[in-house]
Design an enzyme around this catalytic site. Structure first.
Site, mmCIF file in Angstrom:
data_model
loop_
_atom_site.group_PDB
_atom_site.id
_atom_site.type_symbol
_atom_site.label_atom_id
_atom_site.label_comp_id
_atom_site.label_asym_id
_atom_site.label_seq_id
_atom_site.Cartn_x
_atom_site.Cartn_y
_atom_site.Cartn_z
ATOM 1 N N TYR A 124 48.249 -12.024 -18.746
ATOM 2 C CA TYR A 124 47.583 -11.117 -19.762
ATOM 3 C C TYR A 124 46.858 -10.094 -18.999
ATOM 4 C CZ TYR A 124 48.891 -13.233 -24.435
ATOM 5 O OH TYR A 124 49.410 -13.766 -25.371
ATOM 6 N N GLY A 125 46.170 -10.649 -17.906
ATOM 7 C CA GLY A 125 45.013 -9.884 -17.037
ATOM 8 C C GLY A 125 45.391 -8.356 -16.703
ATOM 9 N N GLU A 163 48.983 -20.583 -11.502
ATOM 10 C CA GLU A 163 50.299 -20.937 -12.145
ATOM 11 C C GLU A 163 51.369 -21.300 -11.347
ATOM 12 O OE1 GLU A 163 51.553 -20.200 -15.562
ATOM 13 O OE2 GLU A 163 49.333 -19.888 -16.253
ATOM 14 N N CYS A 172 41.172 -17.748 -24.220
ATOM 15 C CA CYS A 172 41.620 -16.909 -22.968
ATOM 16 C C CYS A 172 40.675 -15.654 -23.136
ATOM 17 C CB CYS A 172 43.081 -16.235 -22.967
ATOM 18 S SG CYS A 172 43.347 -15.018 -22.479
ATOM 19 N N ASN A 173 40.071 -15.471 -21.984
ATOM 20 C CA ASN A 173 39.020 -14.460 -21.714
ATOM 21 C C ASN A 173 39.466 -12.975 -22.018
ATOM 22 O OD1 ASN A 173 36.093 -15.812 -20.640
ATOM 23 N ND2 ASN A 173 37.914 -16.811 -20.145
ATOM 24 N N THR A 174 40.814 -12.770 -21.435
ATOM 25 C CA THR A 174 41.387 -11.665 -21.395
ATOM 26 C C THR A 174 41.633 -11.251 -22.975
ATOM 27 O OG1 THR A 174 42.279 -12.131 -19.272
ATOM 28 C CG2 THR A 174 42.991 -10.273 -20.395
ATOM 29 N N CYS A 228 37.752 -16.759 -16.875
ATOM 30 C CA CYS A 228 39.055 -16.986 -16.726
ATOM 31 C C CYS A 228 39.133 -18.450 -17.103
ATOM 32 C CB CYS A 228 39.897 -16.492 -15.709
ATOM 33 S SG CYS A 228 41.931 -16.766 -15.861
ATOM 34 N N THR A 229 40.069 -18.966 -18.105
ATOM 35 C CA THR A 229 40.187 -20.258 -18.408
ATOM 36 C C THR A 229 41.164 -20.970 -17.471
ATOM 37 O OG1 THR A 229 41.792 -19.723 -20.119
ATOM 38 C CG2 THR A 229 39.623 -20.133 -20.786
ATOM 39 N N HIS A 230 41.702 -20.339 -16.708
ATOM 40 C CA HIS A 230 42.513 -20.828 -15.483
ATOM 41 C C HIS A 230 41.585 -21.402 -14.179
ATOM 42 C CE1 HIS A 230 46.174 -19.090 -17.243
ATOM 43 N NE2 HIS A 230 46.929 -19.513 -16.544
ATOM 44 N N ASP A 270 46.216 -19.637 -25.671
ATOM 45 C CA ASP A 270 45.858 -18.682 -24.154
ATOM 46 C C ASP A 270 47.177 -18.025 -23.811
ATOM 47 O OD1 ASP A 270 44.684 -18.142 -21.681
ATOM 48 O OD2 ASP A 270 45.651 -20.038 -20.940
ATOM 49 N N SER A 271 47.128 -17.184 -22.876
ATOM 50 C CA SER A 271 48.538 -16.619 -22.183
ATOM 51 C C SER A 271 49.336 -17.663 -21.631
ATOM 52 C CB SER A 271 47.982 -15.622 -21.132
ATOM 53 O OG SER A 271 47.321 -16.424 -20.140
HETATM 54 N N1 DGL Z 1 43.534 -17.468 -19.012
HETATM 55 C C1 DGL Z 1 43.535 -16.065 -19.080
HETATM 56 C C2 DGL Z 1 41.943 -15.771 -19.297
HETATM 57 O O1 DGL Z 1 41.098 -16.560 -19.517
HETATM 58 C C3 DGL Z 1 43.800 -15.593 -18.003
HETATM 59 C C4 DGL Z 1 45.258 -15.333 -17.333
HETATM 60 C C5 DGL Z 1 46.110 -14.220 -17.511
HETATM 61 O O2 DGL Z 1 45.808 -13.342 -16.715
HETATM 62 O O3 DGL Z 1 46.960 -14.101 -18.410
HETATM 63 O O4 DGL Z 1 41.499 -14.744 -18.971
#
Ligand code: DGL
Length: 304
Positions: A43-44, A153, A74-76, A201-203, A11-12
């Site tokens: 990453y978003g 975060e 990570c979805n992004t 988003c995994t967060h 993930d990011s």
């Molecule tokens: N965890 C990332 C996702 O699932 C998003 C966090 C980011 O913006 O890096 O998209």
């Protein structure tokens, strides 16, 4: 046959540990090698090409550790890089968007689904495509909520609440300020008569109670973690690569079950926040230098 190689997960940053945790719950015998590219999080807001390059670098690094399957948690990065990594890496690669879309399609009764995600994931239209590939009749309403990544975060970095295990005390982010931001950012979804929201988003599973409260009764909140873990099981079963139940045949002697690496300079903060999300101590963490990552992987623009 069985395989003692680890499952690679990245993930990011820390959010992908929500997926790693679900994989370890579903497959407790499987070794996992997790990378958090924390130094380059988020990453978003980045361009797709840049996220694709980062994902290629981390994927190449994990491929060099001989992982048997790679999960882009990570979805992004899934939106930006899944086909590219599937074409260039030697092992099977899966993302979290198809599992998240499946969870949403299975949960909805009204066939009206909301998606909360980063700007990059929303702009890619990946959720809409994945949901429509399963049921073209589902209405999809997307909302970018980048502030949720910042909240998670920030709270994790500040060490607030980290004495608790997230799964055991789900109200950890329950402050008035956070409730207000969450309510503001999901407000636009409330006018669309949706009955299901997917956390794209995994967060975001870390904020699930606050998101649920803001959306009100009657809206189911689903995420990709469990569906992804079940897809991991199916792939490894099909390929006859599940870890053996006999411990003695697993891995080199003394090799830890769970290994972690991060681009963050603060390994201690990663360990503390990571333990809180993953639910096990992060005993084995290495630092990855960004220069090493970019030396290892070519520029994707040079690949064609
Ligand atoms: N965890 C990332 C996702 O699932 C998003 C966090 C980011 O913006 O890096 O998209």
């Amino acid at each position: 046959m069985s395989s003692s190689k680890p499952i690679g997960v990245f993930d990011s940053g820390l959010g992908g540990l929500t997926v790693a945790r679900a994989i370890s719950a579903e497959l407790p015998l499987e070794p996992i090698f997790y990378v958090g590219d924390t130094k380059r999080c988020p990453y978003g807001p980045r361009k797709q090409e840049e996220v694709c390059q980062f994902a290629f670098e981390v994927g190449t690094w994990l491929a060099a550790r001989d992982v048997k399957l790679l999960v882009i948690a990570c979805n992004t990065a899934t939106a930006a890089a899944l086909p590219m990594l599937q074409k260039t890496l030697p092992m099977p690669v899966i993302g979290v968007i198809a599992p998240g879309a499946r969870a949403a399609v299975q949960a909805t009764r009204s066939r009206r689904v909301g998606v909360l995600a980063t700007e990059g994931t929303v702009a890619s239209g990946s959720y809409e495509r994945a949901i429509h590939a399963m049921d073209a009749g589902v209405t999809v309403v997307q909302q970018a909520t980048p502030r949720f990544v910042q909240i998670v975060e920030h709270e994790l970095a500040s060490g607030n609440h980290l004495h608790e295990d997230w799964m055991r005390n789900k109200e950890i982010f329950d402050t008035e300020a956070i409730r207000e931001v969450v309510a503001e950012d999901v407000a636009s979804l409330r006018n669309h008569k949706i009955d299901t929201v997917v956390l794209g988003c995994t967060h975001f599973p870390l904020l699930a109670p606050e998101i649920r409260a803001a959306l009100g009764d009657g809206v189911r909140v689903v995420s990709s973690a469990e569906e992804t873990a079940s897809e991991v099981r199916q792939i490894l079963e099909r390929r006859d690569e599940l870890a053996a139940s006999d411990k003695s045949s697993r891995g080199a002697a003394g090799e830890p079950m769970y290994r972690f690496a991060t681009t963050s300079d603060d390994i201690t903060a990663f360990a503390v926040a990571g333990r809180f999300i993953f639910g096990h101590a992060l005993d084995s963490i290495e630092h990855i230098d960004l220069a090493t990552l970019s030396e290892l992987a070519p520029k994707i623009t040079d690949l064609a």
